[in-house]
Design a protein around this motif. Structure first.
Motif, PDB file in Angstrom:
ATOM      1  N   ARG A  68      83.386  97.826 100.936  1.00 27.27           N
ATOM      2  CA  ARG A  68      83.871  97.847 102.323  1.00 27.27           C
ATOM      3  C   ARG A  68      82.743  98.296 103.271  1.00 27.27           C
ATOM      4  NH1 ARG A  68      88.999  99.035 104.702  1.00 27.27           N
ATOM      5  NH2 ARG A  68      89.815  99.866 102.729  1.00 27.27           N
ATOM      6  N   ALA A  69      82.015  99.335 102.862  1.00 28.01           N
ATOM      7  CA  ALA A  69      80.917  99.832 103.699  1.00 28.01           C
ATOM      8  C   ALA A  69      79.829  98.767 103.851  1.00 28.01           C
ATOM      9  CB  ALA A  69      80.333 101.109 103.095  1.00 28.01           C
ATOM     10  N   LEU A  70      79.547  98.040 102.763  1.00 24.72           N
ATOM     11  CA  LEU A  70      78.535  96.985 102.830  1.00 24.72           C
ATOM     12  C   LEU A  70      78.968  95.884 103.793  1.00 24.72           C
ATOM     13  CD1 LEU A  70      76.423  95.436 100.069  1.00 24.72           C
ATOM     14  CD2 LEU A  70      77.938  93.909 101.345  1.00 24.72           C
ATOM     15  N   ILE A  71      80.233  95.476 103.704  1.00 21.21           N
ATOM     16  CA  ILE A  71      80.744  94.417 104.580  1.00 21.21           C
ATOM     17  C   ILE A  71      80.641  94.843 106.041  1.00 21.21           C
ATOM     18  CG2 ILE A  71      82.849  93.195 105.284  1.00 21.21           C
ATOM     19  CD1 ILE A  71      83.668  93.253 102.304  1.00 21.21           C
ATOM     20  N   GLU A  72      81.040  96.066 106.331  1.00 17.75           N
ATOM     21  CA  GLU A  72      80.968  96.559 107.707  1.00 17.75           C
ATOM     22  C   GLU A  72      79.523  96.583 108.196  1.00 17.75           C
ATOM     23  OE1 GLU A  72      82.895 100.315 107.494  1.00 17.75           O
ATOM     24  OE2 GLU A  72      84.933  99.465 107.492  1.00 17.75           O
ATOM     25  N   ASP A  73      78.610  96.964 107.309  1.00 23.90           N
ATOM     26  CA  ASP A  73      77.188  97.017 107.682  1.00 23.90           C
ATOM     27  C   ASP A  73      76.639  95.621 107.949  1.00 23.90           C
ATOM     28  OD1 ASP A  73      74.841  98.784 107.996  1.00 23.90           O
ATOM     29  OD2 ASP A  73      74.033  97.583 106.360  1.00 23.90           O
ATOM     30  N   TYR A  74      76.993  94.650 107.106  1.00 21.15           N
ATOM     31  CA  TYR A  74      76.558  93.264 107.308  1.00 21.15           C
ATOM     32  C   TYR A  74      77.083  92.731 108.634  1.00 21.15           C
ATOM     33  CZ  TYR A  74      74.502  92.217 102.706  1.00 21.15           C
ATOM     34  OH  TYR A  74      73.693  92.162 101.614  1.00 21.15           O
ATOM     35  N   ARG A  75      78.345  92.971 108.903  1.00 25.81           N
ATOM     36  CA  ARG A  75      78.945  92.439 110.126  1.00 25.81           C
ATOM     37  C   ARG A  75      78.330  93.092 111.365  1.00 25.81           C
ATOM     38  NH1 ARG A  75      85.214  92.173 107.836  1.00 25.81           N
ATOM     39  NH2 ARG A  75      84.921  90.204 106.682  1.00 25.81           N
ATOM     40  N   LYS A  76      77.960  94.340 111.241  1.00 29.18           N
ATOM     41  CA  LYS A  76      77.273  94.996 112.350  1.00 29.18           C
ATOM     42  C   LYS A  76      75.873  94.420 112.540  1.00 29.18           C
ATOM     43  CE  LYS A  76      75.804  99.571 113.967  1.00 29.18           C
ATOM     44  NZ  LYS A  76      75.773 101.032 113.634  1.00 29.18           N
ATOM     45  N   LEU A  77      75.175  94.182 111.422  1.00 32.57           N
ATOM     46  CA  LEU A  77      73.816  93.652 111.494  1.00 32.57           C
ATOM     47  C   LEU A  77      73.788  92.246 112.080  1.00 32.57           C
ATOM     48  CD1 LEU A  77      70.768  93.810 110.755  1.00 32.57           C
ATOM     49  CD2 LEU A  77      71.391  92.897 108.497  1.00 32.57           C
ATOM     50  N   ALA A  94      66.459 102.750  97.475  1.00 32.36           N
ATOM     51  CA  ALA A  94      67.446 102.976  98.539  1.00 32.36           C
ATOM     52  C   ALA A  94      67.415 101.897  99.613  1.00 32.36           C
ATOM     53  CB  ALA A  94      67.226 104.359  99.155  1.00 32.36           C
ATOM     54  N   VAL A  95      66.232 101.447 100.010  1.00 32.81           N
ATOM     55  CA  VAL A  95      66.130 100.456 101.086  1.00 32.81           C
ATOM     56  C   VAL A  95      65.412  99.187 100.631  1.00 32.81           C
ATOM     57  CG1 VAL A  95      66.227 102.166 102.918  1.00 32.81           C
ATOM     58  CG2 VAL A  95      64.011 101.539 101.952  1.00 32.81           C
ATOM     59  N   GLY A  96      65.135  99.068  99.339  1.00 37.30           N
ATOM     60  CA  GLY A  96      64.373  97.929  98.849  1.00 37.30           C
ATOM     61  C   GLY A  96      65.048  96.599  99.111  1.00 37.30           C
ATOM     62  N   LEU A  97      66.313  96.483  98.747  1.00 35.15           N
ATOM     63  CA  LEU A  97      67.023  95.221  98.919  1.00 35.15           C
ATOM     64  C   LEU A  97      67.297  94.931 100.390  1.00 35.15           C
ATOM     65  CD1 LEU A  97      68.361  92.840  97.505  1.00 35.15           C
ATOM     66  CD2 LEU A  97      70.463  94.175  97.359  1.00 35.15           C
ATOM     67  N   VAL A  98      67.663  95.959 101.145  1.00 33.45           N
ATOM     68  CA  VAL A  98      68.016  95.761 102.555  1.00 33.45           C
ATOM     69  C   VAL A  98      66.833  95.236 103.349  1.00 33.45           C
ATOM     70  CG1 VAL A  98      68.753  96.894 104.677  1.00 33.45           C
ATOM     71  CG2 VAL A  98      69.828  97.487 102.506  1.00 33.45           C
ATOM     72  N   TYR A  99      65.692  95.916 103.263  1.00 40.11           N
ATOM     73  CA  TYR A  99      64.551  95.542 104.093  1.00 40.11           C
ATOM     74  C   TYR A  99      63.802  94.326 103.547  1.00 40.11           C
ATOM     75  CZ  TYR A  99      65.125  99.591 107.056  1.00 40.11           C
ATOM     76  OH  TYR A  99      65.631 100.487 107.954  1.00 40.11           O
ATOM     77  N   ALA A 100      63.853  94.100 102.236  1.00 35.08           N
ATOM     78  CA  ALA A 100      63.127  92.968 101.664  1.00 35.08           C
ATOM     79  C   ALA A 100      63.913  91.668 101.749  1.00 35.08           C
ATOM     80  CB  ALA A 100      62.762  93.250 100.210  1.00 35.08           C
ATOM     81  N   SER A 101      65.262  91.747 101.651  1.00 36.84           N
ATOM     82  CA  SER A 101      66.048  90.523 101.532  1.00 36.84           C
ATOM     83  C   SER A 101      67.074  90.311 102.645  1.00 36.84           C
ATOM     84  CB  SER A 101      66.775  90.506 100.180  1.00 36.84           C
ATOM     85  OG  SER A 101      65.852  90.585  99.115  1.00 36.84           O
ATOM     86  N   ILE A 102      67.616  91.378 103.196  1.00 38.08           N
ATOM     87  CA  ILE A 102      68.708  91.226 104.167  1.00 38.08           C
ATOM     88  C   ILE A 102      68.200  91.218 105.615  1.00 38.08           C
ATOM     89  CG2 ILE A 102      70.918  92.135 104.959  1.00 38.08           C
ATOM     90  CD1 ILE A 102      70.812  91.047 102.048  1.00 38.08           C
ATOM     91  N   MET A 103      67.371  92.172 105.968  1.00 39.53           N
ATOM     92  CA  MET A 103      66.882  92.259 107.350  1.00 39.53           C
ATOM     93  C   MET A 103      66.186  90.985 107.828  1.00 39.53           C
ATOM     94  SD  MET A 103      67.850  95.059 108.742  1.00 39.53           S
ATOM     95  CE  MET A 103      66.723  95.308 110.121  1.00 39.53           C
ATOM     96  N   PRO A 104      65.383  90.306 106.972  1.00 47.09           N
ATOM     97  CA  PRO A 104      64.743  89.072 107.445  1.00 47.09           C
ATOM     98  C   PRO A 104      65.736  87.962 107.806  1.00 47.09           C
ATOM     99  CG  PRO A 104      63.600  89.923 105.521  1.00 47.09           C
ATOM    100  CD  PRO A 104      64.853  90.713 105.656  1.00 47.09           C
ATOM    101  N   LEU A 105      66.984  88.097 107.392  1.00 45.02           N
ATOM    102  CA  LEU A 105      67.982  87.055 107.666  1.00 45.02           C
ATOM    103  C   LEU A 105      68.788  87.307 108.940  1.00 45.02           C
ATOM    104  CD1 LEU A 105      69.484  86.643 104.069  1.00 45.02           C
ATOM    105  CD2 LEU A 105      67.733  85.235 105.148  1.00 45.02           C
ATOM    106  N   ARG A 106      68.504  88.390 109.643  1.00 43.44           N
ATOM    107  CA  ARG A 106      69.395  88.788 110.729  1.00 43.44           C
ATOM    108  C   ARG A 106      69.455  87.779 111.881  1.00 43.44           C
ATOM    109  NH1 ARG A 106      64.862  91.855 110.844  1.00 43.44           N
ATOM    110  NH2 ARG A 106      63.734  92.174 112.805  1.00 43.44           N
TER     111      ARG A 106
END
Length: 267
Positions: free
Chosen positions: A111-120, A72-84
């Motif tokens: 669409r939900a992913l895009i909105e989440d990325y833009r918010k992050l 559920a959070v593997g990709l987000v916290y391992a790969s996306i959050m470090p890029l914020r």
């Protein structure tokens, strides 16, 4: 691709042996895949019938492994959050193969992913989405395998704000989930970026249906960005009426019109 050290092959006849370890599902050589030996001066084809022997069989299936992106959070916290805190101005998105078998809500998920990325990242990041290339799983040979629905869902994504669709259906391989012609995809991504971000005079748009009508077993579709000067036969068309697949007798395209002749009447 395997490199053969110099000196292994000798002049004349050589015997090539491939040892394949299959950890799950079907394995072996894939029909239609180009197998060859490249010497740098010539390509020697290796396709055809091979002799084989089963060396060993596992007594039990391989235990299930943990694949972090599936958590559920593997990709987000391992790969996306470090890029914020990293500065970049666009996202090049090439993904979707794993969503094919439940593709009917992909557009809303994206669409939900895009909105989440833009918010992050706290800015309206443009997304350049590569539409899936053509593919037919050689292990199952299921023609209507969900890839058409997936490409349709990706087409819907181009209606989102600052989301641009990159065509790649013509550069895929029916026998390879990951097609080798990455250069063409990269060139189209750059053309899209040059037009939409750098505002250069170029194009990358793909043929898309604008409207359609059906009469006397013939479907006529008006296409954008096609403009074929000569009539061309079109293969690989699948037409369904509800859950029933209809027989396509002929399909051809000319200028901006695609015509499909059916054997049965659609309901």
């Amino acid at each position: 691709k395997y490199l053969i050290p110099q000196g292994v092959l000798k002049k004349g006849k050589n015997i090539i042996t491939a040892r394949i370890e299959i950890e799950g599902g079907n394995g072996g050589f894939v029909e239609g895949m180009p197998y060859y030996l490249d010497t740098g001066m010539e390509r020697i084809p290796l396709s055809g019938e091979w002799k084989y022997v089963i060396e060993n069989k596992a007594k039990e299936p391989k235990p299930a492994s943990i694949f972090p992106p599936e958590l559920a959070v593997g990709l987000v916290y391992a790969s996306i959050m470090p890029l914020r805190r990293v500065k970049f101005n666009s996202v090049l998105w090439y993904q979707g193969e794993s969503n094919v078998y439940h593709a009917n809500d992909y557009a809303e998920r994206f669409r939900a992913l895009i909105e989440d990325y833009r918010k992050l990242f706290q800015r309206e990041i443009p997304f350049f989405c590569v539409q899936l290339a053509n593919f037919l799983d050689p292990a199952t040979r299921i023609e209507d395998s969900g890839w058409g629905e997936m490409r349709y869902q990706q087409m819907l994504c181009q209606t989102f704000e600052q989301v641009y669709l990159i065509p790649s259906m013509d550069v895929g391989q029916s026998c390879d989930l990951h097609p080798q012609n990455k250069k063409a995809v990269g060139q189209r991504l750059f053309a899209a970026y040059a037009k939409e971000i750098l505002k250069e005079e170029t194009h990358y748009e793909m043929p898309c249906p604008v409207s359609a009508n059906y009469r006397e077993n013939v479907i006529q579709i008006l296409m954008s960005h096609m403009n074929l000067p000569k009539e061309q036969n079109v293969r690989g068309i699948i037409v369904k009426s509800g859950e029933n697949r209809l027989t396509v007798l002929q399909a051809w395209a000319k200028e901006d019109i695609l015509k499909i002749t059916l054997k049965e009447k659609a309901k």
